[in-house]
Design an enzyme around this catalytic site. Sequence first.
Site, PDB file in Angstrom:
ATOM      1  N   LEU A  45      -0.704   9.937   4.719  1.00 28.41           N
ATOM      2  CA  LEU A  45      -1.992   9.386   4.266  1.00 28.41           C
ATOM      3  C   LEU A  45      -2.797  10.327   3.378  1.00 28.41           C
ATOM      4  O   LEU A  45      -4.033  10.357   3.442  1.00 28.41           O
ATOM      5  CB  LEU A  45      -2.847   8.967   5.470  1.00 28.41           C
ATOM      6  CG  LEU A  45      -2.416   7.683   6.173  1.00 28.41           C
ATOM      7  CD1 LEU A  45      -3.258   7.453   7.430  1.00 28.41           C
ATOM      8  CD2 LEU A  45      -2.546   6.463   5.253  1.00 28.41           C
TER       9      LEU A  45
ATOM     10  N   ILE B  67       4.365  10.712   4.103  1.00 29.95           N
ATOM     11  CA  ILE B  67       3.309  11.242   3.219  1.00 29.95           C
ATOM     12  C   ILE B  67       2.146  11.734   4.075  1.00 29.95           C
ATOM     13  O   ILE B  67       1.549  12.767   3.780  1.00 29.95           O
ATOM     14  CB  ILE B  67       2.816  10.150   2.237  1.00 29.95           C
ATOM     15  CG1 ILE B  67       3.986   9.472   1.511  1.00 29.95           C
ATOM     16  CG2 ILE B  67       1.803  10.719   1.241  1.00 29.95           C
ATOM     17  CD1 ILE B  67       4.838  10.342   0.662  1.00 29.95           C
TER      18      ILE B  67
ATOM     19  N   SER C  11       0.821  -1.203   0.000  1.00 28.85           N
ATOM     20  CA  SER C  11       0.000   0.000   0.000  1.00 28.85           C
ATOM     21  C   SER C  11       0.862   1.263   0.000  1.00 28.85           C
ATOM     22  O   SER C  11       1.865   1.346   0.704  1.00 28.85           O
ATOM     23  CB  SER C  11      -0.888  -0.006   1.241  1.00 28.85           C
ATOM     24  OG  SER C  11      -1.647   1.171   1.283  1.00 28.85           O
TER      25      SER C  11
ATOM     26  N   ASN D 167      -6.666  -0.787   1.532  1.00 24.43           N
ATOM     27  CA  ASN D 167      -6.027  -0.427   2.798  1.00 24.43           C
ATOM     28  C   ASN D 167      -6.837   0.694   3.438  1.00 24.43           C
ATOM     29  O   ASN D 167      -7.088   1.730   2.805  1.00 24.43           O
ATOM     30  CB  ASN D 167      -4.581   0.016   2.513  1.00 24.43           C
ATOM     31  CG  ASN D 167      -3.804   0.361   3.774  1.00 24.43           C
ATOM     32  OD1 ASN D 167      -4.071   1.364   4.411  1.00 24.43           O
ATOM     33  ND2 ASN D 167      -2.844  -0.472   4.121  1.00 24.43           N
TER      34      ASN D 167
ATOM     35  N   GLY E  70      -3.603   3.787   1.040  1.00 22.97           N
ATOM     36  CA  GLY E  70      -4.468   3.880   2.212  1.00 22.97           C
ATOM     37  C   GLY E  70      -5.599   4.898   2.046  1.00 22.97           C
ATOM     38  O   GLY E  70      -5.378   6.008   1.572  1.00 22.97           O
TER      39      GLY E  70
ATOM     40  N   CYS F  35       0.621   2.968  10.537  1.00 22.90           N
ATOM     41  CA  CYS F  35       1.248   4.093   9.849  1.00 22.90           C
ATOM     42  C   CYS F  35       1.967   4.976  10.865  1.00 22.90           C
ATOM     43  O   CYS F  35       1.346   5.500  11.785  1.00 22.90           O
ATOM     44  CB  CYS F  35       0.216   4.924   9.089  1.00 22.90           C
ATOM     45  SG  CYS F  35       0.965   6.369   8.319  1.00 22.90           S
TER      46      CYS F  35
END
Lengths: 264, 305
Positions: free
Chosen positions: B75, B73, B23, B101, B48, B132
């Site tokens: 998300l 990043i 992902s 995800n 995700g 994450c």
Amino acid sequence: MVADMPANIVQQEQVGPGQYRLTLYAPVIASCAVPGQFVYIRCTGSLDPMLRRPLSIHGVNRRKGEVLFLYQVVGRGTALLAAKRNGEQLAVMGPLGRGFTLPEPGQRVVLVGGGIGVAPLVFLGHELVQRKNQVCLLVGARSAHQLPVGKEGYTAPFELAVATDDGSCGHHGPVTDLLEKILAGEGADMVYACGPRHMLRQTASLLARFGVPGEFSLEERMGCGVGACLSCVCKTAGKGGEPFRYRRVCVEGPVFPADQLVWD
Amino acid sequence: MAKPNLAVNVAGIRMKNPVTTASGTFGFGSEYAPFVDLNRLGAIVVKGITLLPRQGNPPPRIVETPAGILNAIGLQNPGVDHFIEVALPYLRQFDLPVIVNIAGDTVEDYAALAARLDGVPGVAGLEVNISCPNVKKGGLAFGADPDSAAAVVRAVKGATRLPVVVKLSPNVTSIVRLAEAVVEAGADALSMINTLLGMAIDIRRRCPALANVMGGLSGPAIRPVAVRAVWQVYQALKVPIVGMGGIVTAEDALEFIMAGATAVAVGTANFINPRATMDIIDGIERFLVEEGVPDIQELIGAAHM
């Protein structure tokens, strides 16, 4: 059409302090690349450093199937690239990204390049001259010996003016001084720029002041080069009340309309 | 030898080969379609997704480290509705199980996402992202604590009939304890590992290299950690595992399979070589032929014998 294939180095030559001109035999890329697009190049066969390097296209020779790059050594990746010699092979992906929107034929265009940022503008300048645009390229650098183009003997089919921070060549001061003079005088229909952030920011404020449209080519650290990883984002104008929106330099750019960029 | 069988089944998700994407490294598939035949992938795990669109962290979001990268990043994604309306119809054209995800700030977010995706044509399973390291709320906050992780999994399982794969973080004292907790709570499979929390300093600017300060380390640098995690969890639990972490070649993938992974995910390698997944599928098949192994199943956990 996007290719991912090995390309032979036709020529690698040093043109200034840490500045190199690279010619690759890459006929697929040469056949379809447009000014402002970039190529994602693997600088080494090893996994350290791992990521490819995005290099903007400096020129193409469609007849010979060659693609030209002008780049500055800034870190380990570009240093390894500079050590590659004629005849060696590099893995290349491209052409990638959105290029410059071309103006109406006949329009007056100013190109503003800061340092190595001049690279994609030379490709654009040649294309614009063929389209019967009136083109002026402004090049800025810290000092005369760091001018990537615009040195004595550099020939281009368009008008050229130089500015250096130390006054060792051309105008003594930032390249945006030259742009301001043009915009206040004969004016321009369109301005294209590529260079350091502070130069682009200054250019954006001049464009807003004089009401001239422009497009900037941006640089940001990249992961995938194809829009999947969301690493290389920049701030652009938001929609419906949001203060800004992140856009991917690799696919929505690297060229963005100047008035869409948000400066912190 | 006849063509070896590469097909595997991860908790009801039938894959024609054991290779999927990690992902966040493969977008929603279309980004890599110029380089990869999506029909050849065993499955795709998409970027995700959260309930509402997310902006993510400011740049710089990525920095290179030896044999790896650090990313933060945060998300960034267009939200679940946009995913269902825009990204999913594209992926439905392919003969390809799509694993979504999902990530949330609260247990309720995860349940709502699972409910929203339940019964949506083209979704083959969920990967629950409780690992994450790059978001303030949710993410690792759930994945580092067995009770919170179990609560998320129970909520997701209560909201969907889809197979639920739970993605585990290596940033814990005992990944086996986490694995036991989520399997007890109903996880159908595990994927491991997510990135390792890391950091780099830009010594010229004398500041952290990432705007987010810390990020997730991925790439070949983390492979031994990931292989160890798969090995330990396979040893402790009978649950399908999707192994990932620094897989660049078929040989790397086979390490994970022999450590106990039923399938493997390719992540950072896609950035180096956009055809990495295809090369790995070909390489696994070649290995089976060379070794005279008729079915990939024979190799799952083979190093434990």
